[in-house]
Scaffold this active site. Sequence first.
Site, PDB file in Angstrom:
ATOM      1  N   PHE A 199       0.846  -1.200   0.000  1.00 43.43           N
ATOM      2  CA  PHE A 199       0.000   0.000   0.000  1.00 43.43           C
ATOM      3  C   PHE A 199       0.887   1.259   0.000  1.00 43.43           C
ATOM      4  CE2 PHE A 199      -2.992   3.079   1.784  1.00 43.43           C
ATOM      5  CZ  PHE A 199      -4.142   2.765   1.093  1.00 43.43           C
ATOM      6  N   ASP A 228       1.012  -4.467   9.107  1.00 41.05           N
ATOM      7  CA  ASP A 228      -0.151  -3.630   8.829  1.00 41.05           C
ATOM      8  C   ASP A 228      -1.362  -4.542   8.655  1.00 41.05           C
ATOM      9  OD1 ASP A 228      -2.132  -1.967   7.824  1.00 41.05           O
ATOM     10  OD2 ASP A 228      -0.683  -0.652   6.839  1.00 41.05           O
ATOM     11  N   TYR A 243     -11.619   2.035   9.794  1.00 37.40           N
ATOM     12  CA  TYR A 243     -12.805   2.262   8.957  1.00 37.40           C
ATOM     13  C   TYR A 243     -13.077   1.184   7.922  1.00 37.40           C
ATOM     14  CZ  TYR A 243      -9.144   4.366   5.986  1.00 37.40           C
ATOM     15  OH  TYR A 243      -8.004   4.600   5.270  1.00 37.40           O
ATOM     16  N   LYS A 244     -12.249   0.126   7.873  1.00 38.40           N
ATOM     17  CA  LYS A 244     -12.487  -0.938   6.886  1.00 38.40           C
ATOM     18  C   LYS A 244     -13.390  -2.005   7.515  1.00 38.40           C
ATOM     19  CE  LYS A 244      -8.445   0.410   4.294  1.00 38.40           C
ATOM     20  NZ  LYS A 244      -7.000   0.295   4.128  1.00 38.40           N
ATOM     21  N   ARG A 292     -12.346  -5.047  -7.450  1.00 35.90           N
ATOM     22  CA  ARG A 292     -12.112  -5.621  -6.129  1.00 35.90           C
ATOM     23  C   ARG A 292     -13.420  -5.684  -5.349  1.00 35.90           C
ATOM     24  NH1 ARG A 292      -8.278  -2.717  -1.710  1.00 35.90           N
ATOM     25  NH2 ARG A 292     -10.153  -1.457  -1.589  1.00 35.90           N
TER      26      ARG A 292
HETATM   27  C1  PLP Z   1      -6.336   1.444   4.045  1.00 38.83           C
HETATM   28  C2  PLP Z   1      -4.892   1.289   4.339  1.00 38.83           C
HETATM   29  C3  PLP Z   1      -4.187   2.318   4.971  1.00 38.83           C
HETATM   30  C4  PLP Z   1      -4.895   3.616   5.302  1.00 38.83           C
HETATM   31  O1  PLP Z   1      -4.100   4.546   5.948  1.00 38.83           O
HETATM   32  P1  PLP Z   1      -4.778   5.817   6.605  1.00 38.83           P
HETATM   33  O2  PLP Z   1      -3.648   6.612   7.092  1.00 38.83           O
HETATM   34  O3  PLP Z   1      -5.650   5.325   7.719  1.00 38.83           O
HETATM   35  O4  PLP Z   1      -5.568   6.517   5.549  1.00 38.83           O
HETATM   36  C5  PLP Z   1      -2.850   2.100   5.265  1.00 38.83           C
HETATM   37  N1  PLP Z   1      -2.239   0.933   4.944  1.00 38.83           N
HETATM   38  C6  PLP Z   1      -2.897  -0.073   4.325  1.00 38.83           C
HETATM   39  C7  PLP Z   1      -2.200  -1.349   3.999  1.00 38.83           C
HETATM   40  C8  PLP Z   1      -4.243   0.083   3.993  1.00 38.83           C
HETATM   41  O5  PLP Z   1      -4.899  -0.889   3.381  1.00 38.83           O
END
Ligand code: PLP
Length: 395
Positions: free
Chosen positions: A129, A198, A223-224, A371
């Site tokens: 990510f 993560d 939030y996921k 997805r």
């Molecule tokens: C969604 C996601 C994030 C989101 O980061 P924010 O700082 O909360 O916006 C970070 N890392 C991964 C792997 C994600 O899937």
Amino acid sequence: MPGWQQLHDEAAHADATDPLRHLRDRMALPEGVAYLDGNSLGPLTHAARDAVRRAVDEEWGTGLIGSWAEGRWVDLAPRTADRIARIIGAPAGSVACADSTTVNLHKALHAAVSLVPGRRRIVTVRGDFPTDRYVAARVAADRGLVVHQVPAEDLAGALDSDVAVVSASHVDFRSARIADLPGITAAAHAVGAVTVWDLAHSAGAVPCDIHAAGADLAVGCGYKYLNGGPGAPAYLYVAPRHAEVTSPIPGWFGHADPFAFGEAYVPAAGARRFEAGTTPVLGMTALHAALEAFDGVEIAALRARGMDLTARFLALCDEHLLPRGMTLQSPRDPAVRGGHVTLGHPRAQELVRHLAANGVVGDFRPPDGLRFGFAPLYVTRAEVVRLARALAEAR
Ligand SMILES: *Cc1c(COP(=O)(O)O)cnc(C)c1O
């Protein structure tokens, strides 16, 4: 070959006899929408809606500053963190809830580097990510280290006694491939390195068992699959054996006694020192209440339900979609397939838009990915059939 109606009826029957079917009632989903994007933004829960209304009208609107003084908000973050701890397999008190995933990753990587002085490399995964890659590059530069990016399958092989930290996603945001978190953690420890995981795309769908795996630090998203609401606070796990590690942001909310307004910074015990500033009360209220949707739910049972959903979708893909121009970008092996499935198609973006216009919500991931998240708290088997049918009939 059974027709769509027959497939739907069979799926609806399986839904009606599912022992976890009551969990969907905890969600405030709009009527008629098949929501397959809960891995990007989890839906509203009834509990979160009620709690936020109460927090706005009563706690803030009427209670004003008294709501701090009465202690209604002071321990809201640690109470929320302890709910997350159960979901990721962490002991109470070992998780802090604060900030965004990005900021927590920054804090966790700095802390991790401090645990292993004198080494030169942070190993990360190519294609991980974006925020994770950006943050690793900055922390490495700030601390005089270099980043070594490797393909996910080469992580364990990239380790030697010059590696300080291994930082990777538990579930890949594109493919949903589950990394061997315990195995890579053990391999890192064998060369004296530490791990930062993560959990953004695993927590709430796939068991993390973060403590049992011996991981050092971890971060994740509110939030996921945790359904905390747009921009919800994120979290940071620190293994109890590292409870004395230094947070790079010595904020007053991570102080042992914030409201003593002391001269010197004295870090709070354990994970709470990773809280930096004031709790974002409204967002934390939503997340805290949303996590009630997991009350009484075994994560293993959720995982089993999620595996059933993705397996059903894959069977329909094999029958109806893969023979006609779609490709599978997620693992076939259910043991390493997380909560979502990604398909490939040259017109992916257009197809995702078309589906959404018909009440089937997934998302597009460039360059060519469609997805779909099969959040095990609420996605139904009937929705899986509806999705496959919508895809089959879209072309
Ligand atoms: C969604 C996601 C994030 C989101 O980061 P924010 O700082 O909360 O916006 C970070 N890392 C991964 C792997 C994600 O899937």
